[in-house]
Design a protein around this motif. Sequence first.
Motif, mmCIF file in Angstrom:
data_model
loop_
_atom_site.group_PDB
_atom_site.id
_atom_site.type_symbol
_atom_site.label_atom_id
_atom_site.label_comp_id
_atom_site.label_asym_id
_atom_site.label_seq_id
_atom_site.Cartn_x
_atom_site.Cartn_y
_atom_site.Cartn_z
ATOM 1 N N ALA A 22 44.945 110.459 29.783
ATOM 2 C CA ALA A 22 45.625 111.659 30.266
ATOM 3 C C ALA A 22 47.052 111.734 29.710
ATOM 4 O O ALA A 22 47.527 112.812 29.350
ATOM 5 N N GLY A 23 47.723 110.590 29.611
ATOM 6 C CA GLY A 23 49.070 110.566 29.035
ATOM 7 C C GLY A 23 49.069 110.983 27.579
ATOM 8 O O GLY A 23 49.947 111.736 27.131
ATOM 9 N N CYS A 24 48.094 110.506 26.818
ATOM 10 C CA CYS A 24 47.971 110.897 25.413
ATOM 11 C C CYS A 24 47.713 112.401 25.308
ATOM 12 O O CYS A 24 48.323 113.082 24.482
ATOM 13 N N MET A 25 46.811 112.902 26.142
ATOM 14 C CA MET A 25 46.511 114.339 26.115
ATOM 15 C C MET A 25 47.756 115.154 26.476
ATOM 16 O O MET A 25 48.026 116.185 25.867
ATOM 17 N N TYR A 26 48.518 114.667 27.421
ATOM 18 C CA TYR A 26 49.748 115.345 27.815
ATOM 19 C C TYR A 26 50.744 115.374 26.658
ATOM 20 O O TYR A 26 51.313 116.420 26.338
ATOM 21 N N GLN A 27 50.933 114.221 26.035
ATOM 22 C CA GLN A 27 51.892 114.123 24.926
ATOM 23 C C GLN A 27 51.475 114.946 23.708
ATOM 24 O O GLN A 27 52.314 115.383 22.935
ATOM 25 N N ASN A 28 50.169 115.137 23.546
ATOM 26 C CA ASN A 28 49.650 115.840 22.367
ATOM 27 C C ASN A 28 49.069 117.205 22.720
ATOM 28 O O ASN A 28 48.183 117.704 22.020
ATOM 29 N N THR A 29 49.578 117.814 23.768
ATOM 30 C CA THR A 29 49.176 119.147 24.231
ATOM 31 C C THR A 29 47.663 119.355 24.210
ATOM 32 O O THR A 29 47.148 120.319 23.646
ATOM 33 N N ASP A 30 46.956 118.421 24.822
ATOM 34 C CA ASP A 30 45.507 118.499 25.032
ATOM 35 C C ASP A 30 44.685 118.553 23.746
ATOM 36 O O ASP A 30 43.604 119.135 23.718
ATOM 37 N N GLU A 31 45.176 117.919 22.696
ATOM 38 C CA GLU A 31 44.431 117.846 21.434
ATOM 39 C C GLU A 31 43.544 116.609 21.431
ATOM 40 O O GLU A 31 44.017 115.491 21.218
ATOM 41 N N PHE A 32 42.246 116.813 21.666
ATOM 42 C CA PHE A 32 41.305 115.694 21.717
ATOM 43 C C PHE A 32 41.366 114.826 20.460
ATOM 44 O O PHE A 32 41.304 113.601 20.533
ATOM 45 N N GLU A 33 41.467 115.451 19.311
ATOM 46 C CA GLU A 33 41.435 114.716 18.035
ATOM 47 C C GLU A 33 42.527 113.659 17.937
ATOM 48 O O GLU A 33 42.343 112.654 17.254
ATOM 49 N N LEU A 34 43.641 113.868 18.608
ATOM 50 C CA LEU A 34 44.758 112.930 18.537
ATOM 51 C C LEU A 34 44.654 111.801 19.572
ATOM 52 O O LEU A 34 45.496 110.905 19.586
ATOM 53 N N CYS A 35 43.614 111.846 20.395
ATOM 54 C CA CYS A 35 43.482 110.875 21.492
ATOM 55 C C CYS A 35 42.116 110.197 21.512
ATOM 56 O O CYS A 35 41.652 109.753 22.556
ATOM 57 N N ARG A 36 41.477 110.095 20.363
ATOM 58 C CA ARG A 36 40.119 109.532 20.316
ATOM 59 C C ARG A 36 40.075 108.061 20.754
ATOM 60 O O ARG A 36 39.132 107.647 21.415
ATOM 61 N N LYS A 37 41.088 107.269 20.414
ATOM 62 C CA LYS A 37 41.114 105.856 20.818
ATOM 63 C C LYS A 37 41.161 105.759 22.342
ATOM 64 O O LYS A 37 40.386 105.013 22.956
ATOM 65 N N GLU A 38 42.061 106.511 22.960
ATOM 66 C CA GLU A 38 42.193 106.497 24.419
ATOM 67 C C GLU A 38 40.924 107.033 25.086
ATOM 68 O O GLU A 38 40.486 106.519 26.119
ATOM 69 N N GLN A 39 40.319 108.049 24.471
ATOM 70 C CA GLN A 39 39.069 108.599 24.996
ATOM 71 C C GLN A 39 37.971 107.534 24.981
ATOM 72 O O GLN A 39 37.254 107.358 25.962
ATOM 73 N N LYS A 40 37.860 106.831 23.870
ATOM 74 C CA LYS A 40 36.845 105.779 23.738
ATOM 75 C C LYS A 40 37.057 104.689 24.791
ATOM 76 O O LYS A 40 36.099 104.252 25.452
ATOM 77 N N ASP A 41 38.287 104.261 24.974
ATOM 78 C CA ASP A 41 38.607 103.237 25.972
ATOM 79 C C ASP A 41 38.270 103.723 27.387
ATOM 80 O O ASP A 41 37.723 102.980 28.203
ATOM 81 N N PHE A 42 38.615 104.974 27.676
ATOM 82 C CA PHE A 42 38.343 105.561 28.992
ATOM 83 C C PHE A 42 36.843 105.656 29.250
ATOM 84 O O PHE A 42 36.354 105.260 30.303
ATOM 85 N N GLU A 43 36.095 106.150 28.268
ATOM 86 C CA GLU A 43 34.656 106.316 28.449
ATOM 87 C C GLU A 43 33.926 104.971 28.484
ATOM 88 O O GLU A 43 32.844 104.869 29.070
ATOM 89 N N LYS A 44 34.520 103.941 27.899
ATOM 90 C CA LYS A 44 33.939 102.591 27.985
ATOM 91 C C LYS A 44 34.171 102.033 29.399
ATOM 92 O O LYS A 44 33.281 101.422 29.987
ATOM 93 N N ALA A 45 35.377 102.245 29.924
ATOM 94 C CA ALA A 45 35.707 101.728 31.253
ATOM 95 C C ALA A 45 35.008 102.521 32.362
ATOM 96 O O ALA A 45 34.615 101.961 33.384
ATOM 97 N N CYS A 46 34.873 103.814 32.176
ATOM 98 C CA CYS A 46 34.198 104.698 33.132
ATOM 99 C C CYS A 46 33.144 105.503 32.382
ATOM 100 O O CYS A 46 33.378 106.651 32.001
ATOM 101 N N PRO A 47 31.985 104.899 32.153
ATOM 102 C CA PRO A 47 30.945 105.570 31.357
ATOM 103 C C PRO A 47 30.468 106.860 31.994
ATOM 104 O O PRO A 47 30.466 107.014 33.217
#
Length: 106
Positions: free
Chosen positions: A79-104
């Motif tokens: 969420a912090g990455c999305m906030y910093q990058n104005t909700d651009e998924f492409e710029l937060c793929r690493k954080e997305q992967k980590d989040f989806e691994k922790a909360c599948p």
Amino acid sequence: MATAVDAVGEPIPTSAVLMSASKHIAGKCRGQNIAFLECKKDDPNPEKCLDKGNQVTRCVLSLLKDLHQKCTKEMDAYAGCMYQNTDEFELCRKEQKDFEKACPLN
């Protein structure tokens, strides 16, 4: 944005938090969303669908609280990455992967 919840643990549904959890919301709250949209389609009077809208809101807030309890660090990072990058998924793929691994996704 340091965390996705306030001081008492209630979710703060900012756009970054909602975008980060959008896949989870789509799965978990699908039934409530469909019921709300069908209600809106059948009756243009906004008052007729307030209960259905409240059900969607309750589902989303409950899910956000649950996600934050289960994977606090990963959700806050995403969420912090999305906030910093104005909700651009492409710029937060690493954080997305980590989040989806922790909360599948279920």
